[in-house]
Design an enzyme around this catalytic site. Structure first.
Site, mmCIF file in Angstrom:
data_model
loop_
_atom_site.group_PDB
_atom_site.id
_atom_site.type_symbol
_atom_site.label_atom_id
_atom_site.label_comp_id
_atom_site.label_asym_id
_atom_site.label_seq_id
_atom_site.Cartn_x
_atom_site.Cartn_y
_atom_site.Cartn_z
ATOM 1 C CG ASP A 235 -32.218 -11.140 -27.816
ATOM 2 O OD1 ASP A 235 -31.184 -11.189 -27.115
ATOM 3 O OD2 ASP A 235 -32.414 -10.260 -28.675
ATOM 4 C CB SER B 141 -12.486 -17.990 -20.161
ATOM 5 O OG SER B 141 -12.087 -16.642 -20.355
ATOM 6 C CE1 TYR C 268 -14.497 -14.135 -23.870
ATOM 7 C CE2 TYR C 268 -12.422 -14.124 -22.664
ATOM 8 C CZ TYR C 268 -13.511 -14.816 -23.180
ATOM 9 O OH TYR C 268 -13.605 -16.169 -22.987
ATOM 10 C CE LYS D 255 -16.223 -15.323 -20.747
ATOM 11 N NZ LYS D 255 -17.508 -16.062 -20.724
ATOM 12 C CB THR E 113 -16.553 -24.887 -30.330
ATOM 13 O OG1 THR E 113 -15.645 -23.771 -30.492
ATOM 14 C CG2 THR E 113 -16.781 -25.137 -28.850
#
Length: 278
Positions: A63, A145, A157, A161, A192
């Site tokens: 983890d 990304s 997000y 990044k 995916t």
């Protein structure tokens, strides 16, 4: 694909998706790959695929929110190999509802978990890996990304990044004297299970993207190609578009194609100032 046989690699977040594909690609190049994540079943499948590709897969349940578990991972690599050649920081905790078309305050507050497993975890893994990477030089790749340069899935997000892109730049400064390359790789739209499920749920919104997808293995092929390049240090500290670097390195996707860059629509990586202030 040619690549550095005998490489010792760690790929985090490798129980499925991008991490599993990257691990398989490195194994196909002859690497021993420690694959980490929380899913024992998923990691076992990734390790078996690495073995099937001709490398060696070593599953390690870890983890990446647990610093002690991360320390134990790299201590094991040190005991078993005495060095590390490649670290791919791919682990990220992607919350439900990430792609919902809502402002950030209407999404759950737990979206901040990406700051922990995504940004902070990349720093912690690299901190433990650095002494092993400096033994004989190597490479750190942060998967990133286009969200590092444009609005993509919201501010949490995007901040993660953009953060790992800056980690790559600054870590490169400290690791350059040790012949360790550090890059951040902007992946495209990955083929995916998660992405394909999203396409199936909303084909009108996303259907046109299907033809522009890249396999989860492309980034691993790029990493292997970069490791094999005689002048790989020329890329250190940079944020690169994976599809563009693949073409520069002469690397193709699993089907022999050269996936397109999304730069013309989503923009390109930021250029950081070369000044170094200690």
């Amino acid at each position: 694909m040619s690549g550095p046989a005998g490489t010792v690699a760690v790929v985090t977040g490798a129980s499925r998706g991008a991490g599993a594909g990257i691990a398989a690609a490195l194994a196909a190049a002859g690497a021993t790959v420690y694959v980490t994540g929380r899913s024992e079943r998923g990691l076992a499948a990734t390790a078996e695929e690495c073995d099937r590709r001709g490398g060696r897969g070593i599953p390690v349940v870890c983890d990446h929110a647990d610093d002690d578990a991360v320390a134990a991972l790299f201590d094991r690599v040190r005991r078993e190999h005495g060095r590390l050649d490649v670290l791919v920081n791919n682990a990220i905790s992607l919350p439900d509802g990430l792609t919902d078309d809502r402002p950030f305050w209407e999404k759950p507050l737990d979206h901040q978990q990406m700051f922990d497993v995504g940004l902070r975890s990349s720093y912690v893994a690299a901190w433990h890996a650095a002494p092993l990477l400096t033994v004989q030089g190597g490479l750190v790749a942060h998967t990133s990304s286009f969200g590092g340069g444009c609005y993509l899935h919201g501010p949490a997000y995007g901040a993660v990044k953009a953060g790992v892109d800056k980690l790559a730049h600054d870590m490169a400064v400290d690791l350059a004297p040790h012949d360790v390359v550090v890059v951040s790789v902007w992946m495209g739209i990955l083929r995916t299970e998660r992405t394909l499920a999203g396409l199936a749920r909303d084909p009108e919104r996303y259907g046109a993207l299907a033809a522009r997808m890249e396999s989860p293995e492309l980034t691993g092929r790029v990493v292997a190609g970069l490791m094999s390049h005689p002048d790989r240090m020329r890329w250190t500290g940079r944020t690169v578009v994976g599809a563009e670097l693949a073409r520069e390195l002469g690397v193709t996707d699993v089907d022999g194609s050269s996936p397109p860059s999304h730069r013309e629509v989503l923009g390109g990586p930021l250029e950081f100032n070369p000044a170094v202030v200690r």
